[in-house]
Design an enzyme around this catalytic site. Structure first.
Site, PDB file in Angstrom:
ATOM      1  N   LEU A  81       2.795   6.129  28.998  1.00  0.00           N
ATOM      2  CA  LEU A  81       3.295   7.128  29.956  1.00  0.00           C
ATOM      3  C   LEU A  81       4.267   8.122  29.324  1.00  0.00           C
ATOM      4  CD1 LEU A  81       3.684   4.088  31.872  1.00  0.00           C
ATOM      5  CD2 LEU A  81       3.313   5.966  33.478  1.00  0.00           C
ATOM      6  N   THR A 130      -2.862  13.580  33.856  1.00  0.00           N
ATOM      7  CA  THR A 130      -2.545  14.357  35.047  1.00  0.00           C
ATOM      8  C   THR A 130      -3.750  15.164  35.532  1.00  0.00           C
ATOM      9  OG1 THR A 130      -1.246  16.265  35.769  1.00  0.00           O
ATOM     10  CG2 THR A 130      -1.632  16.109  33.431  1.00  0.00           C
ATOM     11  N   ASP A 131      -3.724  15.527  36.807  1.00  0.00           N
ATOM     12  CA  ASP A 131      -4.800  16.398  37.329  1.00  0.00           C
ATOM     13  C   ASP A 131      -4.667  17.828  36.793  1.00  0.00           C
ATOM     14  OD1 ASP A 131      -2.559  17.213  38.781  1.00  0.00           O
ATOM     15  OD2 ASP A 131      -3.488  16.972  40.753  1.00  0.00           O
ATOM     16  N   GLU A 132      -3.492  18.160  36.227  1.00  0.00           N
ATOM     17  CA  GLU A 132      -3.280  19.552  35.783  1.00  0.00           C
ATOM     18  C   GLU A 132      -4.203  19.945  34.632  1.00  0.00           C
ATOM     19  OE1 GLU A 132       0.643  21.041  35.403  1.00  0.00           O
ATOM     20  OE2 GLU A 132       1.386  19.897  37.108  1.00  0.00           O
ATOM     21  N   TYR A 155       2.378  22.519  29.222  1.00  0.00           N
ATOM     22  CA  TYR A 155       2.385  21.090  29.572  1.00  0.00           C
ATOM     23  C   TYR A 155       0.962  20.572  29.723  1.00  0.00           C
ATOM     24  CZ  TYR A 155       2.336  17.030  32.695  1.00  0.00           C
ATOM     25  OH  TYR A 155       2.054  15.811  33.265  1.00  0.00           O
ATOM     26  N   LYS A 159      -1.249  17.817  27.549  1.00  0.00           N
ATOM     27  CA  LYS A 159      -1.822  16.586  28.125  1.00  0.00           C
ATOM     28  C   LYS A 159      -3.338  16.577  27.914  1.00  0.00           C
ATOM     29  CE  LYS A 159      -0.052  13.713  30.203  1.00  0.00           C
ATOM     30  NZ  LYS A 159       0.622  12.449  29.787  1.00  0.00           N
ATOM     31  N   LEU A 195      10.021  19.349  42.374  1.00  0.00           N
ATOM     32  CA  LEU A 195      10.243  19.965  43.683  1.00  0.00           C
ATOM     33  C   LEU A 195      10.994  19.072  44.698  1.00  0.00           C
ATOM     34  CD1 LEU A 195       9.556  22.502  45.505  1.00  0.00           C
ATOM     35  CD2 LEU A 195       7.655  21.140  46.344  1.00  0.00           C
TER      36      LEU A 195
HETATM   37  P1  NAD Z   1       9.342  11.440  33.287  1.00  0.00           P
HETATM   38  O1  NAD Z   1       9.656  12.723  32.637  1.00  0.00           O
HETATM   39  O2  NAD Z   1      10.086  11.010  34.485  1.00  0.00           O
HETATM   40  O3  NAD Z   1       9.469  10.259  32.227  1.00  0.00           O
HETATM   41  C1  NAD Z   1       9.032  10.374  30.903  1.00  0.00           C
HETATM   42  C2  NAD Z   1       9.660   9.248  30.088  1.00  0.00           C
HETATM   43  O4  NAD Z   1       9.198   9.354  28.753  1.00  0.00           O
HETATM   44  C3  NAD Z   1      11.197   9.316  30.053  1.00  0.00           C
HETATM   45  O5  NAD Z   1      11.743   8.039  30.291  1.00  0.00           O
HETATM   46  C4  NAD Z   1      11.483   9.791  28.634  1.00  0.00           C
HETATM   47  O6  NAD Z   1      12.720   9.304  28.125  1.00  0.00           O
HETATM   48  C5  NAD Z   1      10.305   9.223  27.873  1.00  0.00           C
HETATM   49  N1  NAD Z   1      10.012   9.984  26.653  1.00  0.00           N
HETATM   50  C6  NAD Z   1       9.908  11.338  26.531  1.00  0.00           C
HETATM   51  N2  NAD Z   1       9.673  11.667  25.249  1.00  0.00           N
HETATM   52  C7  NAD Z   1       9.611  10.501  24.556  1.00  0.00           C
HETATM   53  C8  NAD Z   1       9.379  10.192  23.192  1.00  0.00           C
HETATM   54  N3  NAD Z   1       9.176  11.148  22.274  1.00  0.00           N
HETATM   55  N4  NAD Z   1       9.369   8.889  22.810  1.00  0.00           N
HETATM   56  C9  NAD Z   1       9.580   7.908  23.734  1.00  0.00           C
HETATM   57  N5  NAD Z   1       9.836   8.143  25.034  1.00  0.00           N
HETATM   58  C10 NAD Z   1       9.832   9.427  25.437  1.00  0.00           C
HETATM   59  O7  NAD Z   1       7.771  11.505  33.582  1.00  0.00           O
HETATM   60  P2  NAD Z   1       6.932  10.896  34.789  1.00  0.00           P
HETATM   61  O8  NAD Z   1       6.909  11.865  35.887  1.00  0.00           O
HETATM   62  O9  NAD Z   1       7.342   9.501  35.020  1.00  0.00           O
HETATM   63  O10 NAD Z   1       5.482  10.922  34.111  1.00  0.00           O
HETATM   64  C11 NAD Z   1       5.024   9.823  33.341  1.00  0.00           C
HETATM   65  C12 NAD Z   1       3.622  10.122  32.844  1.00  0.00           C
HETATM   66  O11 NAD Z   1       2.764  10.356  33.955  1.00  0.00           O
HETATM   67  C13 NAD Z   1       3.524  11.352  31.966  1.00  0.00           C
HETATM   68  O12 NAD Z   1       2.603  11.096  30.947  1.00  0.00           O
HETATM   69  C14 NAD Z   1       3.017  12.438  32.901  1.00  0.00           C
HETATM   70  O13 NAD Z   1       2.278  13.400  32.196  1.00  0.00           O
HETATM   71  C15 NAD Z   1       2.128  11.622  33.827  1.00  0.00           C
HETATM   72  N6  NAD Z   1       1.967  12.150  35.196  1.00  0.00           N
HETATM   73  C16 NAD Z   1       3.058  12.486  35.944  1.00  0.00           C
HETATM   74  C17 NAD Z   1       2.875  12.920  37.248  1.00  0.00           C
HETATM   75  C18 NAD Z   1       4.049  13.283  38.143  1.00  0.00           C
HETATM   76  O14 NAD Z   1       3.826  13.820  39.229  1.00  0.00           O
HETATM   77  N7  NAD Z   1       5.279  12.998  37.759  1.00  0.00           N
HETATM   78  C19 NAD Z   1       1.579  13.025  37.768  1.00  0.00           C
HETATM   79  C20 NAD Z   1       0.493  12.688  36.964  1.00  0.00           C
HETATM   80  C21 NAD Z   1       0.701  12.234  35.671  1.00  0.00           C
HETATM   81  O1  DAU Z   2      -0.130  17.449  39.319  1.00  0.00           O
HETATM   82  C1  DAU Z   2       0.522  16.484  38.552  1.00  0.00           C
HETATM   83  C2  DAU Z   2       1.751  17.088  37.928  1.00  0.00           C
HETATM   84  O2  DAU Z   2       2.688  17.277  38.981  1.00  0.00           O
HETATM   85  C3  DAU Z   2       2.355  16.227  36.835  1.00  0.00           C
HETATM   86  O3  DAU Z   2       1.444  16.123  35.780  1.00  0.00           O
HETATM   87  C4  DAU Z   2       3.662  16.830  36.340  1.00  0.00           C
HETATM   88  O4  DAU Z   2       4.261  15.952  35.392  1.00  0.00           O
HETATM   89  C5  DAU Z   2       4.593  17.018  37.506  1.00  0.00           C
HETATM   90  O5  DAU Z   2       5.775  17.669  37.085  1.00  0.00           O
HETATM   91  C6  DAU Z   2       3.926  17.830  38.614  1.00  0.00           C
HETATM   92  O6  DAU Z   2       3.760  19.221  38.222  1.00  0.00           O
HETATM   93  P1  DAU Z   2       4.063  20.439  39.220  1.00  0.00           P
HETATM   94  O7  DAU Z   2       4.340  21.637  38.431  1.00  0.00           O
HETATM   95  O8  DAU Z   2       3.026  20.528  40.277  1.00  0.00           O
HETATM   96  O9  DAU Z   2       5.405  19.844  39.912  1.00  0.00           O
HETATM   97  P2  DAU Z   2       6.782  20.532  40.324  1.00  0.00           P
HETATM   98  O10 DAU Z   2       7.530  19.536  41.151  1.00  0.00           O
HETATM   99  O11 DAU Z   2       7.478  21.147  39.179  1.00  0.00           O
HETATM  100  O12 DAU Z   2       6.316  21.723  41.294  1.00  0.00           O
HETATM  101  C7  DAU Z   2       5.569  21.453  42.479  1.00  0.00           C
HETATM  102  C8  DAU Z   2       5.284  22.783  43.153  1.00  0.00           C
HETATM  103  O13 DAU Z   2       6.525  23.328  43.642  1.00  0.00           O
HETATM  104  C9  DAU Z   2       4.720  23.834  42.215  1.00  0.00           C
HETATM  105  O14 DAU Z   2       3.794  24.649  42.925  1.00  0.00           O
HETATM  106  C10 DAU Z   2       5.939  24.674  41.819  1.00  0.00           C
HETATM  107  C11 DAU Z   2       6.808  24.605  43.062  1.00  0.00           C
HETATM  108  N1  DAU Z   2       8.268  24.670  42.808  1.00  0.00           N
HETATM  109  C12 DAU Z   2       8.806  23.798  41.914  1.00  0.00           C
HETATM  110  C13 DAU Z   2      10.165  23.837  41.626  1.00  0.00           C
HETATM  111  C14 DAU Z   2      10.759  22.871  40.626  1.00  0.00           C
HETATM  112  C15 DAU Z   2       9.059  25.608  43.484  1.00  0.00           C
HETATM  113  O15 DAU Z   2       8.558  26.383  44.322  1.00  0.00           O
HETATM  114  N2  DAU Z   2      10.398  25.632  43.208  1.00  0.00           N
HETATM  115  C16 DAU Z   2      10.990  24.802  42.286  1.00  0.00           C
HETATM  116  O16 DAU Z   2      12.220  24.911  42.077  1.00  0.00           O
END
Ligand code: NAD
Ligand code: DAU
Length: 347
Positions: A81, A130-132, A155, A159, A195
């Protein structure tokens, strides 16, 4: 069985680590995390002294260290992750995303391959994506597992690249892998740059709610604990070499989501109806902002029986309650570096 979870101190990782440590006493869970700004051991305080859990501070881009770690613990399975995960940060510092998400993944893949290349049976490299990577949708349609990759942000490009390498190692070296591509997660312990937690924190502090562009961007939201359950299922029952999409069947336009959040927060904080909505401020759009993500999660539902367990209203309620009950956590993560980031991004 020794299992390596990378990024276990982050948002999703900490929920995965907790679930595995609690559910599987026969597994030893090694949580490897560099503790960047997004990693926080406070997320795992309740399980840190469990006998089947160890934390290792380290960076996945440090090849010598990673190779030594695999030599020492011979991890049979990896759940990967660790990543730089915030789109806005990838726009200001794309190289950091290539380093961790691409090079870091490659270093892990090599260490895993070199450890097990003579006997891959019962081994697994599980890559969390991720779906992105699929890019953006118009007003209709859903991402399926066969949708072409078309990433738009640094980003999502990083990925996508890491996904391609995982698949290439499967094809080229016969390395056993699975990949899941998930939609937007929300829930407790999410760093307040994304967000929902950012806006919860701003509402608490009566600060403006910076909605990008016209707010008509759409995301598909999933409660983080439901994602962790899906990861558990795919880890144990997913078919090798397959991809599974995971999503909440739960699309929201940003502006509608923000209004719902404001309404729930007003009720919980005892504020006048409509008080928090007044904080909504439309700001400059995110460059390359993807219009809409929506996941078709029918494959994981059909093949593994997974579906989300909570409605969005329930999940959001629990999430807000957690942030209100954990103001100390919020205070710790929003001090220091966070203030500098906030100023650079929003002022
Ligand atoms: P996050 O940013 O909260 O956590 C990432 C973690 O990775 C942190 O604990 C950080 O310290 C660690 N990390 C970063 N760089 C590192 C490195 N070089 N070596 C070791 N550790 C490192 O992220 P998250 O939201 O928990 O996402 C986790 C995974 O899920 C990611 O791969 C992300 O792409 C994927 N993902 C996230 C979402 C979402 O909505 N948050 C959705 C789909 C997929
Ligand atoms: O779809 C999965 C992804 O979702 C993950 O892979 C990423 O790690 C995760 O960060 C997230 O990406 P988004 O860019 O969709 O998430 P974020 O919360 O940054 O933004 C959600 C939506 O809200 C996006 O359309 C941008 C908007 N936004 C975000 C922020 C931070 C705002 O309008 N204002 C803001 O300040």
């Amino acid at each position: 069985m020794n299992i390596l979870v990378t990024g276990g101190a982050g948002f999703i990782g900490s929920h995965v680590v907790r679930l595995f440590v609690g559910q599987y006493p026969n597994y030893h869970i090694f949580n490897l995390d560099a503790l960047t700004y997004a990693g926080n051991l406070e997320n795992l305080k309740d399980i840190e002294s469990q006998p089947n859990y160890s934390f290792i501070k380290g960076d996945i881009t440090d090849e010598v260290f990673i190779n030594q770690l695999f030599a020492k613990h011979t991890f049979e399975k990896v759940i990967h992750l660790a990543a730089e995960s915030h789109v806005d940060r990838s726009i200001t510092d794309p190289l950091a995303f290539v380093k961790t998400n691409v090079i870091g993944t490659m270093i892990l893949l090599n260490a895993f391959k070199n450890t097990w290349k003579d006997n891959f049976s019962n081994k697994l490299f599980y890559h969390i994506s991720t779906d992105e990577v699929y890019g953006t949708l118009g007003q209709t349609g859903l991402f399926t597992e066969t949708t072409s990759y078309d990433p738009n942000s640094p980003y999502s490009a990083s990925k996508a690249s890491s996904d391609h390498f995982v698949r290439a190692y499967g094809e080229t070296y016969g390395m056993p892998y699975v990949i899941t591509n998930c939609s937007n997660n929300y829930g407790q312990n999410q760093f307040p740059e994304k967000l929902i937690p950012l806006f919860i924190n701003n509402i608490i502090n009566n600060k403006p709610l910076p909605v990008y562009g016209d707010g008509n961007y759409t995301r598909d939201w999933l409660y983080v604990k439901d994602h962790a359950v899906a990861i558990d299922l795919v880890f144990h029952q997913g078919k090798l070499g397959e991809t599974y999409n995971i999503g909440g069947f739960n699309e929201w336009k940003n502006i509608d989501l923000v209004k719902l959040l404001c309404k729930q927060m007003d009720e919980k904080l005892g504020r006048k109806k409509g008080a928090s909505e007044k904080l909504i401020t439309y700001v400059k759009d995110r460059p390359g902002h993807d219009l809409r993500y929506a996941i078709d999660a029918s494959k994981i539902n059909r093949e593994l029986g997974w579906k989300p367990s909570v409605t969005f209203e329930e999940g959001l309620n629990k999430t807000i309650d957690w942030y209100l009950d954990n103001e100390e956590w919020l205070r710790h993560v929003t001090s220091g570096e966070y203030q500098k980031y906030y100023q650079k991004q929003y002022d």
